[in-house]
Scaffold this motif. Structure first.
Motif, PDB file in Angstrom:
ATOM      1  N   GLN A   2      14.578  36.814  62.202  1.00 56.59           N
ATOM      2  CA  GLN A   2      15.773  37.658  63.504  1.00 56.59           C
ATOM      3  C   GLN A   2      15.781  38.812  64.150  1.00 56.59           C
ATOM      4  O   GLN A   2      15.417  38.855  65.403  1.00 56.59           O
ATOM      5  CB  GLN A   2      17.096  36.777  62.945  1.00 56.59           C
ATOM      6  N   LYS A  30      16.942  31.292  47.068  1.00 57.91           N
ATOM      7  CA  LYS A  30      17.500  31.298  48.404  1.00 57.91           C
ATOM      8  C   LYS A  30      17.930  32.837  49.128  1.00 57.91           C
ATOM      9  O   LYS A  30      17.903  33.026  50.828  1.00 57.91           O
ATOM     10  CB  LYS A  30      19.254  30.330  48.621  1.00 57.91           C
ATOM     11  N   GLY A  31      18.381  33.641  47.652  1.00 59.83           N
ATOM     12  CA  GLY A  31      18.495  35.029  49.097  1.00 59.83           C
ATOM     13  C   GLY A  31      17.398  35.610  49.834  1.00 59.83           C
ATOM     14  O   GLY A  31      17.711  36.133  50.900  1.00 59.83           O
ATOM     15  N   GLU A  47      15.062  33.978  50.232  1.00 60.37           N
ATOM     16  CA  GLU A  47      14.507  33.109  52.062  1.00 60.37           C
ATOM     17  C   GLU A  47      15.674  34.230  52.860  1.00 60.37           C
ATOM     18  O   GLU A  47      14.784  33.827  54.413  1.00 60.37           O
ATOM     19  CB  GLU A  47      14.408  32.165  52.082  1.00 60.37           C
ATOM     20  N   TYR A  48      16.694  33.698  52.565  1.00 60.27           N
ATOM     21  CA  TYR A  48      17.731  34.330  53.705  1.00 60.27           C
ATOM     22  C   TYR A  48      17.794  35.630  54.293  1.00 60.27           C
ATOM     23  O   TYR A  48      17.465  36.095  55.489  1.00 60.27           O
ATOM     24  CB  TYR A  48      19.123  34.395  52.752  1.00 60.27           C
ATOM     25  N   ALA A  49      17.108  36.455  53.373  1.00 59.17           N
ATOM     26  CA  ALA A  49      16.537  38.159  53.691  1.00 59.17           C
ATOM     27  C   ALA A  49      15.097  37.826  54.773  1.00 59.17           C
ATOM     28  O   ALA A  49      15.376  38.724  56.256  1.00 59.17           O
ATOM     29  CB  ALA A  49      16.735  38.573  52.415  1.00 59.17           C
ATOM     30  N   ASP A  51      14.460  35.181  57.174  1.00 60.90           N
ATOM     31  CA  ASP A  51      15.112  35.004  58.204  1.00 60.90           C
ATOM     32  C   ASP A  51      15.280  35.566  58.387  1.00 60.90           C
ATOM     33  O   ASP A  51      15.168  35.868  59.825  1.00 60.90           O
ATOM     34  CB  ASP A  51      15.851  33.432  57.399  1.00 60.90           C
ATOM     35  N   ALA A  52      16.036  36.830  57.973  1.00 62.52           N
ATOM     36  CA  ALA A  52      16.974  37.836  58.872  1.00 62.52           C
ATOM     37  C   ALA A  52      16.697  38.976  59.334  1.00 62.52           C
ATOM     38  O   ALA A  52      16.751  39.237  60.334  1.00 62.52           O
ATOM     39  CB  ALA A  52      18.480  38.091  57.606  1.00 62.52           C
TER      40      ALA A  52
END
Length: 165
Positions: free
Chosen positions: A57, A46-47, A49-51, A53-54
């Motif tokens: 963005q 998840k981290g 994936e979050y990175a 996505d970030a």
């Protein structure tokens, strides 16, 4: 030497204790450990994936910022061109207005000078006429004092009138 050669009973009970411990760990410990490892792996995924996505963005935000910056620069250039055009137009209009005003002032000054010149000529004529009349009056009085001079003057004036006709 007894230390190096264990007794069969000791080995048996050690094996039983190890099997019980293995069964307990296999039944309750191993799933808890695996659950913790899987939970940790999920958290790491998840981290990541979050990175991602970030980062995506951030890349999108950077692209939008560049686009807005380019658009702003274009607008600024347009505004500067328009301001320069307006400045040139205002300067040209001011020059034209000044030229027209100067032309009006020059025309007015020429008319004023011409009027003053006419008035000066007229005044000069009037003064010359008055002076000539004064001189003529004095001359005529001087000539009219004598009877012969009066007759001569009348004769000359009559001759002039006859010559003009």
């Amino acid at each position: 030497m007894e230390l190096f050669t264990p007794d069969f009973g000791l080995v048996f009970w050690m094996f039983v204790a190890f099997a019980i411990l293995f069964v307990i760990l296999y039944k309750w410990g191993w799933p808890a450990i695996m659950k913790g490892v899987e939970s940790r792996a999920d958290l790491i995924d998840k981290g990541v994936e979050y990175a991602r996505d970030a980062k995506e963005q951030l890349d999108n935000a950077n692209a939008q910022a560049e686009k807005l910056l380019a658009e702003t620069r274009s607008r600024q250039a347009d505004m500067l061109r328009e301001a320069d055009r307006m400045k040139t137009q205002i300067i040209d209009e001011a020059r034209e207005a000044a030229r027209r005003e100067a032309s009006k002032v020059m025309d007015s000054a020429k008319m004023s000078i011409e009027q003053e010149r006419k008035e000066a000529r007229q005044q000069l004529r009037d003064e010359v006429s008055a002076l000539a009349l004064d001189i003529a009056t004095k001359v005529v009085r001087g000539q009219m004092a004598d009877d012969k001079a009066q007759a001569k003057l009348v004769d000359s004036l009559l001759n002039e009138i006859e010559n003009q006709n």
